[in-house]
Design a protein around this motif. Structure first.
Motif: not given
Lengths: 259, 346
Positions: A256-258, B91-93, B127-130, B133-137
Motif C-alpha cells: 500500500q506504500g507510504r 516492497n522497495l521505493t 522527483s519520484q524517488n521516495k 512502485t504501485h504509485q507509478l504509471s
C-alpha cells in the motif's frame, strides 16, 4: 458513514463475530473472571497470578516452550520458503504431490505419530529435546505451507526472482532480500501460526515424555486449578505480546506504500 | 565504458518437442543495439534468456568479449535486464529499486543512492524517488526498471519486450528514450520485440527470427529494401504479393516488364513482391487494369486498396495530394515504380 454501516451489518461478518464470540471470547472472559476470584474473601484479586509468577518453574517452562517454538519457526521458514519458491518456479508436477503430503499431519493421529517417532528415531535423537521442534514443524506444516503458498501465489514470483538474479542477487539474497519482504504478510502469519501451535502442543510432548509449559500447567492444575487458569491466561498474553512486538519491529513496507 | 561485445555460437535449445533455438548464431558489437524480431514462439525471448543465464542452452556457447560465460550463473553475468511484465520490487521505493543491483555488489549506501539519483534523473523520474512502485504509471515503472538495469553499469543490456504492456504514445516516447540512453551510455544492447516498427526505429541492426533460426540480420533499411527471404519480406513492412510471369530474368507485372531481383523459378508463374510505395495508382477514363476498393486518408499519405482484373488485392501508398480523384469503384491504371522487383515461388 453509510459505507461504514453497510460493512458493519454484513451478515457473514456478523455470523463470524457471533461464532467467535460464543466459542472463543465468552469462554476466555469466563476463564479470566474465574482466575481472578478469591474464594476465601468472595471478591476478586490477583492472588493466583502472583502465586503463578512466584512458582519457581513458571519462567523455566515458559522460556523453554518459547525457545522450542522459536526453533520450530526457524526450521519452518528455512525449509518451507526455499522449497515452496522452488516448487512455484519450477512448475513441477511434484507440486501437487507435495501439496497433498503437506496435509497428511491433519489426518494422521498424533498418537500414531508419537509412537512412530519413538519406534523409528535413533536413541540420540530421542535423548534430545530438539526432536520436538522437528515434530512440531510437521504438525504445523499444513498451516504454514498454505499460508506461504497463498503469499507466493499472489505475487509475480518468476519475474521478480529473475529481476533480482539478473541484478546480481544469488539465490540466498533473492529469497531474503526480495521474496520474504514481498510476502511479508504470509511470513508473519506463518510465524504466528507455527509459534502458537508449538507453544500450545500437549499430546505429542506428553507421549514422548518431555516437559514443556503446557504439560507443566496440567501438572500444576492438579493442586491449584485457579492458579493453572491464571497461568494459562498469561501464556495466552505472552506470545500475543511477542508477536505484536515482532510485527512492530519489522518495519511496515506494505504494497500500500507510504503516505 | 564497461560495455562488451556479445557472441552466441551454435546455440540450440529444446523445450520438449519444440525446437526453440536451432544452431543459432549472433554477434553484437560493442555499443551496438541489435533487435531480435519475430512472431511469437520464434525463439527470440529464449535467445535473450540464454544470454541472461535464466535458461541454459542444450548446446553452443555464449561469449562476452570473447570470454565463454556459458556456465556462469545469472547473478554473476553483470547484465542488466528489463522485462515485459512490471518487475519492480513492490516492497522497495523507486530509489531502492534502482540501487538494488549496487546493493548486491556491496556498494556503500551513500554511493548507491547517488548513482540511483543520477539514473533516475536520466529517465526523468528523480522527483519520484521516495515513491513505491504501485504509485507509478506503467511507463514510469518501465523507466525505473530501465534505470535499475543500467545502475550497476552492465556489460550488456537485455530488453525483453519492455514496451509491449504500454499505451501507444508511451511506447513511442519510451523507445526513443531507450535509444537516447543507450547511445549516450554506449551500452551493448540486445532488444527483443515482436513489433517491427519498434525494432526498425531504434536499432542499429535487426535480426528477423523464425522457427528458432535467424533468417536475416541487417540494418533496418537493407532488411526493408532487400529482404533475404520470402518470410522476411512478408514480416517486415507491408508487401504486396502479385501473381506474375517470369522469363529471361524479367517479370511482367501490370503489362510492363521489370528486372527480377531474386530468382526462384527461372520461368513460369511466380509472386512479385512489391512494397505499397512502389505502386502508383492513376485514375483513367479508359478501361484500366484495376478498380479502387477503398482509400484511407492518413494525413500526408493515403492508402489505396485496389483489386486487379484477376481478383488480386493490391495496396498502394501515395502522397494524399495525388489521390483526390481515386474514389471507390473508379477504374484505375496500376504501375510498378521500381525498376527491379523481388520474386518468390508461388
Amino acid at each position: 458513514m453509510a459505507k461504514t454501516l453497510r460493512v458493519r451489518f454484513q451478515p457473514p461478518l456478523v455470523l463470524t463475530l457471533l461464532i467467535l464470540g460464543f466459542f472463543v471470547f465468552i469462554p476466555m472472559i469466563s476463564a479470566f473472571e474465574y482466575s481472578i476470584r478469591t474464594p476465601l474473601t468472595g471478591g476478586y484479586g490477583w492472588t493466583h497470578y502472583i502465586w503463578a509468577i512466584r512458582e519457581d518453574d513458571f519462567f523455566h517452562y515458559i522460556l523453554r516452550s518459547m525457545w522450542l517454538a522459536g526453533v520450530t519457526v526457524t526450521i519452518t521458514l528455512f525449509v518451507l520458503v526455499p522449497t515452496l519458491t522452488w516448487l512455484h518456479l519450477s512448475r513441477s508436477k511434484v507440486r501437487g504431490l507435495i501439496d497433498g503430503l503437506s496435509l497428511l499431519p491433519l489426518v494422521i493421529p498424533v498418537v500414531a505419530f508419537a509412537v512412530g517417532a519413538q519406534i523409528s528415531f535413533p536413541e540420540f535423537v530421542q535423548n534430545t529435546v530438539l526432536e520436538l521442534p522437528f515434530l512440531y514443524f510437521v504438525l504445523a506444516l499444513p498451516y504454514a505451507y498454505r499460508s506461504l503458498d497463498i503469499g507466493l501465489n499472489s505475487i509475480p514470483l518468476k519475474t521478480i526472482t529473475e529481476a533480482a538474479r539478473s541484478a546480481g542477487a544469488n539465490w540466498w539474497r533473492t529469497i531474503t532480500a526480495v521474496i520474504v519482504p514481498v510476502i511479508r504478510g504470509s511470513v508473519m502469519a506463518t510465524i504466528a501460526l507455527t509459534f502458537a501451535l508449538s507453544l500450545g502442543e500437549y499430546t505429542l510432548t506428553v507421549l514422548l515424555h518431555w516437559d514443556t509449559f503446557p504439560t507443566w500447567v496440567t501438572f500444576v492444575a492438579q493442586d491449584n486449578i485457579l492458579g493453572a487458569i491464571a497461568i494459562s491466561m498469561m501464556s495466552l498474553i505472552i506470545p500475543f505480546l511477542i508477536l505484536t512486538v515482532i510485527t512492530l519491529f519489522v518495519p511496515e513496507r506494505s504494497m500500500q506504500g507510504r503516505k | 565504458m564497461s560495455s562488451k561485445s556479445l557472441t552466441l555460437r551454435n546455440i540450440s535449445k529444446r523445450f520438449g518437442n519444440v525446437n526453440a533455438l536451432d544452431n543459432f548464431n549472433l554477434e553484437v558489437g560493442v555499443g551496438e543495439l541489435v533487435a531480435l524480431l519475430g512472431p511469437s514462439g520464434c525463439g527470440k525471448t529464449t535467445a535473450l534468456r540464454v544470454v541472461a543465464g535464466l535458461e541454459h542452452q542444450d548446446a553452443g556457447t555464449v561469449l562476452v568479449a570473447d570470454k565463454n560465460i556459458s556456465d556462469v550463473p545469472a547473478h554473476k553475468r553483470n547484465m542488466g535486464m528489463v522485462f515485459q511484465a512490471y518487475s519492480l520490487f513492490p516492497n522497495l521505493t523507486v530509489e531502492e529499486n534502482v540501487a538494488f543491483g549496487l546493493q548486491m555488489r556491496k556498494v556503500s549506501k551513500h554511493l548507491r543512492l547517488k548513482k540511483a539519483h543520477e539514473l533516475l534523473d536520466l529517465v526523468g523520474l528523480d522527483s519520484q524517488n521516495k515513491r513505491f512502485t504501485h504509485q507509478l504509471s506503467g511507463g514510469q515503472q518501465q523507466r525505473v526498471a530501465l534505470a535499475r538495469a543500467l545502475a550497476f553499469e552492465p556489460e550488456i543490456l537485455l530488453l525483453d519486450e519492455p514496451l509491449s504492456a504500454l499505451d501507444a504514445q508511451v511506447r513511442v516516447n519510451l523507445r526513443e528514450e531507450i535509444r537516447r540512453l543507450q547511445l549516450s551510455l554506449g551500452t551493448t544492447t540486445l532488444f527483443v520485440t515482436h513489433d517491427q516498427e519498434e525494432a526498425m526505429a531504434i536499432s542499429d541492426r535487426v535480426g528477423v527470427m523464425n522457427n528458432g533460426v535467424l533468417e536475416q540480420i541487417d540494418t533496418p533499411d537493407v532488411l526493408y529494401n532487400k529482404p533475404a527471404s520470402s518470410f522476411v519480406a512478408g514480416f517486415v513492412g507491408t508487401m504486396n504479393r502479385i501473381p506474375a510471369h517470369i522469363s529471361d530474368g524479367m517479370v511482367e507485372i501490370f503489362g510492363s516488364k521489370v528486372v527480377a531481383l531474386k530468382r526462384g523459378n527461372e520461368t513460369g508463374k511466380v509472386h512479385a513482391l512489391i512494397r505499397p510505395e512502389s505502386i502508383s495508382v492513376a485514375a483513367t477514363t479508359a478501361q484500366g487494369n484495376a478498380k479502387v476498393l477503398t482509400r484511407s486518408f492518413m494525413g500526408a499519405s493515403s492508402n489505396i486498396i485496389c483489386q486487379t482484373e484477376d481478383g488480386t488485392i493490391v495496396q498502394s501508398l501515395m502522397t494524399s495530394a495525388s489521390t483526390g480523384d481515386l474514389l471507390p469503384g473508379s477504374s484505375v491504371q496500376l504501375r510498378v515504380l521500381s525498376s527491379e522487383v523481388l520474386v518468390a515461388n508461388v
